[in-house]
Design an enzyme around this catalytic site. Structure first.
Site, PDB file in Angstrom:
ATOM      1  N   LYS A 168       4.203  -6.847   3.989  1.00 44.12           N
ATOM      2  CA  LYS A 168       3.964  -5.451   3.682  1.00 44.12           C
ATOM      3  C   LYS A 168       3.689  -4.718   4.982  1.00 44.12           C
ATOM      4  CE  LYS A 168       0.504  -3.384   3.414  1.00 44.12           C
ATOM      5  NZ  LYS A 168      -0.258  -2.461   4.336  1.00 44.12           N
ATOM      6  N   GLU A 193       6.891   5.077   7.390  1.00 48.55           N
ATOM      7  CA  GLU A 193       6.537   6.285   6.639  1.00 48.55           C
ATOM      8  C   GLU A 193       7.364   7.480   7.112  1.00 48.55           C
ATOM      9  OE1 GLU A 193       1.950   4.882   5.833  1.00 48.55           O
ATOM     10  OE2 GLU A 193       2.398   6.275   7.460  1.00 48.55           O
ATOM     11  N   THR A 224      -6.511   6.628   5.537  1.00 53.64           N
ATOM     12  CA  THR A 224      -6.266   5.293   6.080  1.00 53.64           C
ATOM     13  C   THR A 224      -7.513   4.425   5.953  1.00 53.64           C
ATOM     14  OG1 THR A 224      -4.682   6.189   7.653  1.00 53.64           O
ATOM     15  CG2 THR A 224      -5.592   4.023   8.140  1.00 53.64           C
ATOM     16  N   ASN A 238       0.713  11.037   6.057  1.00 53.21           N
ATOM     17  CA  ASN A 238      -0.560  10.630   6.630  1.00 53.21           C
ATOM     18  C   ASN A 238      -1.620  11.714   6.565  1.00 53.21           C
ATOM     19  OD1 ASN A 238      -0.488   7.781   7.936  1.00 53.21           O
ATOM     20  ND2 ASN A 238       1.541   8.665   8.280  1.00 53.21           N
ATOM     21  N   THR A 289       0.867  -1.194   0.000  1.00 53.59           N
ATOM     22  CA  THR A 289       0.000   0.000   0.000  1.00 53.59           C
ATOM     23  C   THR A 289       0.897   1.237   0.000  1.00 53.59           C
ATOM     24  OG1 THR A 289      -0.236  -0.208   2.417  1.00 53.59           O
ATOM     25  CG2 THR A 289      -2.025  -1.090   1.042  1.00 53.59           C
ATOM     26  N   THR A 337      -1.098  -3.269  11.352  1.00 52.31           N
ATOM     27  CA  THR A 337      -1.138  -2.941   9.927  1.00 52.31           C
ATOM     28  C   THR A 337       0.009  -3.493   9.151  1.00 52.31           C
ATOM     29  OG1 THR A 337      -2.204  -0.933  10.382  1.00 52.31           O
ATOM     30  CG2 THR A 337      -1.469  -1.206   8.194  1.00 52.31           C
TER      31      THR A 337
END
Length: 409
Positions: free
Chosen positions: A191, A282, A409, A404, A165, A202
């Site tokens: 992932k 991230e 999300t 973000n 993603t 996640t």
């Protein structure tokens, strides 16, 4: 493949090899673009295990769970820890979608079962993407035929890409060892980039092994390996609705004398991908590894390590290249683990900053240079107990906020 060191404390018989999740004998995988992502990138993957495969899973601890998570857990329990394949779609989490979420997961696995000539109860499904968005079923169903047609023993890389993603890079690993006079391989793909926190958050991980094992023994191995890998990473402290690890094993039986070595290899494979996820956090610029020694036991040490690596103040200090040892000690102190502060010793890389709970003179510029490394190592000794633990995370940058703020999300 992300170049992350395995960092094993003991001598290991396992060596890195190529091939990813399809490196073990008999496993096939595929990844295609089914149109689930607006970008047109690969977005649907399939991993197929040989006959008689056993499977063990570890799932999110969140009470808000996607229907696919419950479906996987229920089928593994009903089948006595056996499964043949897992279908993965990327782009839609299919969580918080009401009854439709379960119905769509069941429809997808039934349609795949028809394609493969298998019982739908032997098939699992995982979804990742935006919460509250259902799977576009016409696209998924239309993609099953080319997905099955693309299955191959070299399809691991495509599968590793299709499950991504917000990840910047794909993540895969394969290990090999000689056990009992024969070659045994373990492969994996994963992932994860944001919303990563201990207790499975996640992230998705899929593993394969070409050794035959009893389902209960395999389940115990997987549980231990997950605890020392995916449950020891944190990026931003958020837990997801869909995180899942599924590990398949199928092949000639492995003598019990080699079970400890197999569990070690599985742990190494999972730690390899867990660190790759943390490194790919991230907005991250470095991997942070926290090693805790001298705790009362391993769970206590791991808890302290996770608390330190998950501290926003520690993460921002690392990003700012500030050797602020006070933030590290403060995080350890709020972990809930009892220890004597007067016994604490602390190192950043090779530089010792504390001894017996007191600060030492050190070169702050030299310590700051350590914090500019791709991997920042922090070691804290709590006492003289037998418990040691590791945890991994990443620094926290303004880029994380931008990513973000722009991504739903």
């Amino acid at each position: 493949m992300v170049p992350v060191s395995l960092g094993c404390a003991m001598q290991s018989p396992w060596q890195l090899v190529s091939g990813g999740v399809t490196s073990p004998q008999g496993f096939q995988a595929s990844g295609i673009a089914a149109g689930l992502k607006p970008s047109g990138k690969l977005d649907m993957a399939l991993l197929l295990a040989p006959e008689q495969a056993v499977c063990a899973g570890s799932f999110t601890t969140s009470v808000v769970r996607a229907a696919c998570v419950d479906l996987c857990a229920e089928r593994l329990a009903a089948n006595g820890g056996q499964a043949r394949a897992v279908l993965i779609n990327s782009g839609q989490a299919n969580a918080c979608t009401g009854d439709r979420g379960l119905i769509d997961s069941q429809r997808a696995t039934q349609a795949l079962a028809d394609q493969l000539g298998l019982d739908a109860e032997a098939l699992l499904i995982c979804s990742t993407g935006v919460i509250g968005v259902p799977i576009p079923m016409p696209k998924l169903l239309a993609g099953l035929d080319p997905l099955v047609a693309a299955l191959s023993a070299t399809g691991g890389e495509a599968a590793a890409t299709a499950i991504l993603t917000t990840d910047l890079v794909s993540k895969q690993v394969a290990l090999e060892a000689e056990l009992g006079g024969r070659r045994v391989r373990i492969g994996g793909i994963a992932k994860g980039s944001g919303m990563i926190h201990p207790d499975m958050a996640t992230m998705l991980g899929f593993f394969s092994c070409d050794a035959g094992l009893d389902p209960s023994i395999w389940k115990a191995m997987v549980g231990q390996a997950v605890q020392r890998s995916f449950n020891a990473i944190t990026v931003d402290g958020d837990t997801s609705t869909n995180d899942t690890v599924l590990a398949f094993a199928a092949g000639d039986p492995l003598d019990s004398v080699h079970h400890a070595a197999l569990e070690q290899g599985l742990t190494e494979a999972m730690q390899h991908l867990a660190k790759a996820i943390a490194r790919d956090g991230e907005g991250a610029t470095c991997l942070i590894e926290v090693q805790v020694e001298g705790a009362l036991d391993e769970p206590s040490a791991q808890r302290v390590a996770r608390t330190i690596v998950g501290s926003s103040l520690v993460k921002t200090a690392v990003h700012g290249r500030d050797p602020n040892w006070g933030r590290i000690v403060a995080a350890a102190g709020r972990s809930g683990v009892p220890f004597d502060p007067e016994q604490v010793a602390l190192w950043i890389g090779p530089h010792q900053l504390m001894q017996s709970g007191q600060p030492l003179s050190f070169d702050p510029e030299a310590a700051s240079r350590v914090l500019r490394s791709e991997t920042v190592q922090i070691r804290i000794q709590l006492g003289d107990g037998p418990g040691n633990g590791l945890a991994w995370g990443c620094d926290l940058s303004d880029q994380y906020v931008r990513i973000n703020a722009d991504y739903t999300t």
